[in-house]
Every structure is written in C-alpha cells, then in structure tokens.
Design a protein around this motif. Structure first.
Motif, short mmCIF file in Angstrom:
data_model
loop_
_atom_site.label_atom_id
_atom_site.label_comp_id
_atom_site.label_asym_id
_atom_site.label_seq_id
_atom_site.Cartn_x
_atom_site.Cartn_y
_atom_site.Cartn_z
N SER A 14 7.28 1.60 -8.55
CA SER A 14 6.22 0.26 -8.84
C SER A 14 6.85 -0.84 -8.21
CB SER A 14 5.70 0.28 -10.40
OG SER A 14 6.92 -0.20 -11.05
N ARG A 15 7.95 -0.97 -8.09
CA ARG A 15 8.70 -2.21 -7.68
C ARG A 15 8.34 -2.30 -5.87
NH1 ARG A 15 11.06 -4.01 -3.69
NH2 ARG A 15 11.29 -1.94 -2.89
N HIS A 16 7.69 -3.52 -5.93
CA HIS A 16 7.54 -4.18 -4.46
C HIS A 16 7.83 -5.49 -4.49
CE1 HIS A 16 3.93 -4.50 -7.05
NE2 HIS A 16 3.65 -5.65 -6.37
N SER A 17 7.85 -5.92 -3.35
CA SER A 17 7.94 -7.32 -2.98
C SER A 17 6.69 -8.23 -3.16
CB SER A 17 8.44 -7.60 -1.70
OG SER A 17 9.82 -7.18 -1.33
N VAL A 18 6.92 -9.07 -4.51
CA VAL A 18 5.62 -9.77 -4.90
C VAL A 18 5.75 -11.31 -4.16
CG1 VAL A 18 4.80 -10.99 -6.69
CG2 VAL A 18 5.64 -8.52 -7.01
N ARG A 19 4.72 -11.29 -3.58
CA ARG A 19 4.38 -12.65 -2.91
C ARG A 19 3.55 -13.67 -3.58
NH1 ARG A 19 6.12 -9.14 1.36
NH2 ARG A 19 7.86 -9.49 2.27
N ALA A 20 3.10 -13.35 -4.62
CA ALA A 20 2.07 -14.37 -5.43
C ALA A 20 2.37 -14.22 -6.84
CB ALA A 20 0.77 -14.13 -4.90
N ARG A 122 5.55 -20.36 2.14
CA ARG A 122 5.33 -20.15 0.92
C ARG A 122 6.66 -19.54 0.27
NH1 ARG A 122 2.35 -21.35 -2.92
NH2 ARG A 122 1.95 -19.13 -3.79
N ASN A 123 7.34 -19.10 1.26
CA ASN A 123 8.97 -18.65 1.04
C ASN A 123 9.54 -19.72 -0.04
OD1 ASN A 123 10.42 -16.04 1.71
ND2 ASN A 123 9.27 -16.64 3.59
N PHE A 124 9.53 -21.14 0.54
CA PHE A 124 10.25 -22.01 -0.10
C PHE A 124 9.33 -22.67 -1.34
CE2 PHE A 124 10.75 -22.09 4.39
CZ PHE A 124 12.18 -21.53 4.62
N PHE A 126 8.59 -20.47 -3.36
CA PHE A 126 9.03 -19.48 -4.28
C PHE A 126 7.91 -18.72 -4.46
CE2 PHE A 126 11.86 -23.10 -5.88
CZ PHE A 126 12.87 -22.70 -4.75
N TYR A 127 6.91 -18.60 -3.69
CA TYR A 127 5.78 -17.76 -3.72
C TYR A 127 5.07 -18.28 -5.10
CZ TYR A 127 6.96 -15.06 0.58
OH TYR A 127 7.50 -14.65 1.90
N GLY A 128 5.25 -19.26 -5.64
CA GLY A 128 4.48 -19.71 -6.80
C GLY A 128 5.21 -19.26 -8.03
N ILE A 169 10.99 -10.93 -5.83
CA ILE A 169 11.10 -10.76 -4.35
C ILE A 169 12.48 -11.25 -3.73
CG2 ILE A 169 9.65 -12.88 -3.73
CD1 ILE A 169 9.32 -11.41 -1.04
N PRO A 170 13.41 -10.54 -3.10
CA PRO A 170 14.57 -11.03 -2.61
C PRO A 170 14.21 -11.71 -1.33
CG PRO A 170 14.42 -8.65 -2.16
CD PRO A 170 13.22 -8.97 -2.99
N GLN A 171 14.76 -12.89 -1.21
CA GLN A 171 14.61 -13.81 0.15
C GLN A 171 15.53 -14.27 0.93
OE1 GLN A 171 11.86 -16.04 -3.12
NE2 GLN A 171 10.93 -16.68 -1.12
N THR A 172 15.95 -13.69 2.00
CA THR A 172 16.90 -14.14 3.15
C THR A 172 16.77 -15.58 3.45
OG1 THR A 172 17.92 -12.07 3.57
CG2 THR A 172 18.08 -13.54 5.17
N VAL A 173 15.56 -15.88 3.62
CA VAL A 173 15.07 -17.20 4.07
C VAL A 173 15.72 -18.19 3.26
CG1 VAL A 173 13.01 -18.55 4.69
CG2 VAL A 173 13.04 -16.20 5.39
N LEU A 174 15.76 -17.96 2.03
CA LEU A 174 16.22 -19.07 1.13
C LEU A 174 17.66 -19.39 1.70
CD1 LEU A 174 14.47 -18.22 -2.32
CD2 LEU A 174 13.68 -20.14 -0.47
N ARG A 212 0.98 -2.14 0.42
CA ARG A 212 2.47 -1.39 -0.08
C ARG A 212 2.91 -0.93 1.37
NH1 ARG A 212 1.25 -3.92 -3.83
NH2 ARG A 212 1.40 -3.56 -5.69
N LEU A 213 4.18 -0.99 1.52
CA LEU A 213 4.81 -0.52 2.78
C LEU A 213 5.34 0.72 2.69
CD1 LEU A 213 6.19 -4.05 3.40
CD2 LEU A 213 4.71 -2.88 5.15
N GLY A 214 5.10 1.41 3.83
CA GLY A 214 5.51 2.74 3.55
C GLY A 214 7.05 3.13 3.90
N LYS A 215 7.58 4.04 3.33
CA LYS A 215 8.97 4.24 3.13
C LYS A 215 9.22 5.71 4.07
CE LYS A 215 9.39 0.75 0.73
NZ LYS A 215 10.27 -0.24 0.82
N VAL A 216 10.13 5.83 4.86
CA VAL A 216 10.69 6.76 5.75
C VAL A 216 11.04 8.16 4.75
CG1 VAL A 216 12.27 7.73 7.30
CG2 VAL A 216 11.24 5.61 7.64
#
Ligand SMILES: Cc1cc2nc3c(=O)[nH]c(=O)nc-3n(C[C@H](O)[C@H](O)[C@H](O)COP(=O)(O)O)c2cc1C
Length: 240
Positions: A14-20, A122-124, A126-128, A169-174, A212-216
């Motif tokens: 169920s984990r996924h990167s949450v952007r809102a 929106r990264n900055f 923190f996506y709310g 969500i992990p954020q390298t951009v920060l 959702r993004l697919g995984k190999v």
C-alpha cells in the motif's frame, strides 16, 4: 481492523509516494510511534548516524517560505550531487515514465513548462503535509555507507507510516537546498542533508495521488547462481 495492524505484505504494497496531504496535524503519539519503528533500522556497525528534524506548525511554514524563495532565486546548495541527465537506458525510461504518468494525471502537457514548474514547486510546500522530517547525518569517507544507512531508516519510516494508514514521500529536491534548511533549523554545517520526508494523512481523492507506478518483476533484475527453479514454474506467491 485497527490502522496499526496492517500486515507486512499490506503495508509494503500500500506504500506509495503521496503528493497531496490533508492539513490536519498528526498527534504526538502517532509521530512518536513512527519514530519508535524507524529507530530499529539497521546501519553499518550499528552506527545509527541519522539525526532527524521533525518540522511542524509555524516552523514548517517558515521553512516552506524560505525554500520557495531559495528555489526562485536559484540558490542551490545541495550537499550531494543529483543530475537526472546521468540516467541512461532503462533508468532513463523509468524516470521519463514516472514524470509522464504524473503529468498525465495532473493534465499537464509535456510542452507546458510553467505548469510543470508549478507542480514541481509543490515539493517546497511539502505537498501540503503538516509535517516534514529532515534526514541529516555526518559523512564518513565518500558518504555511500551513510547514504545506505539513511535509506534503511527512511524506508522503515515510510513503511511504518503505511502500516498505520498514513502517507509520506521522500524528497531529494529538499536536500538540494541544504544551507536553507540548516539555516532555518539551526543545524551545524558538519551534518549533511540527505533528503526530507513529508508526511501526514493522504488526501486520497487528489489527482496527484490517483496513479501507481509499476515495479519490475524479480525475473528482470535478479540473477540466480545455483538456485534452480526460483522462477521456473511457481506462480508468484500470494502477498496476503
Ligand atoms: C530517495 C528518494 C528521493 C525522492 N525524491 C523525490 C522528490 O524530490 N520529489 C518527488 O516528488 N518524489 C520524490 N521521490 C519519489 C519517487 O518519485 C517515487 O518513489 C518513485 O516514482 C516510485 O513511486 P512510489 O514511491 O509511489 O512507489 C523520491 C524517492 C526516493 C526513494
């Protein structure tokens, strides 16, 4: 079922990167539970090099304001390099697919640079999210071992959130604005910023959370050595 009783298989899937996120803050007990889980992460020689700053409330707002200003002024100050142009072959393809999937979900045309910039900024914010964790550590040698340790900590943190029905969500951009973050949080220069994790309650109906993004599959990146039959005839096990 209590939100605290997700199985490992449920949490990891169920984990996924949450952007809102919803703006409501988590309770201190919720944040403490996640930190108690994350501290169990493994690390090289059990050094546990992480120093985590949890930022909420007015400090969160101030940090967001200063990051937005630094980004607009081009004041990049990352402690580590990050260049997406270095991706090649399948890595470049997956990276492009991720960007396209998000842009499609948000209705942003590839040619619309301004809309893409707005979405990226929106990264900055923190996506709310009401909270952000900034992951600092000292650097030993070339830093790669500490980077691994921080990754272990971060994934344990993210899975703990997922197991509790929360989002992150992990954020390298920060981390590309490390001086700005150190300045606001009063962190000494010898602690390096790896990345941030925005977290809270997911705004589930948001279009930025709709994909959702697919995984190999393991057959594509696991090479077997004297381990016969791993992928031959058995169906993938039922995750539940
Ligand atoms: C270390 C790390 C840094 C990331 N940095 C960012 C970031 O700065 N901004 C962002 O929107 N997503 C960021 N992501 C999220 C990835 O885009 C995401 O994990 C990937 O597309 C796979 O999607 P999933 O997390 O939903 O499985 C980062 C992920 C990781 C692991």
């Amino acid at each position: 079922m209590s939100v605290d009783t997700f199985s490992f298989a449920e949490a990891v899937r169920s984990r996924h990167s949450v952007r809102a996120f919803l703006p409501d803050p988590l309770s201190p007990a919720q944040i403490r539970s996640v930190l108690e889980d994350a501290r169990m992460a493994p690390s090289n020689c059990n050094t546990q090099p992480w120093q985590i700053h949890i930022v909420s409330g007015q400090q969160r707002d101030l940090l967001s304001k200063n990051l937005l200003r630094a980004e607009a002024a081009g004041e990049v100050s990352g402690d580590f390099t990050f260049d997406q142009n270095e991706y090649f072959g399948p890595y470049a393809m997956r990276s492009s697919h991720q960007a396209k999937t998000r842009n499609d979900a948000l209705g942003i045309a590839r040619s619309d640079r301004e809309a893409r910039r707005v979405a990226d900024r929106r990264n900055f914010e923190f996506y709310g999210a009401p909270h952000v964790a900034m992951l600092f550590a000292p650097v030993f040698g070339d830093g790669v071992r500490v980077g691994g340790d921080i990754g272990m900590y971060a994934q344990t943190f993210l899975l703990s959130l997922a197991a509790r029905g929360l989002g992150g969500i992990p954020q390298t951009v920060l981390g590309l604005y490390a001086d700005t973050v150190r300045d606001v949080l009063n962190v000494p220069d010898d602690l390096k910023l790896f990345f941030g994790i925005s977290f809270g309650n997911e705004d589930r109906p948001s279009s930025d959370n709709s994909y959702r993004l697919g995984k190999v599959p393991p057959q594509e990146n696991v090479i077997t050595h004297d381990t016969p039959g791993l992928f031959d005839s058995h169906p993938a096990p039922d995750p539940a």
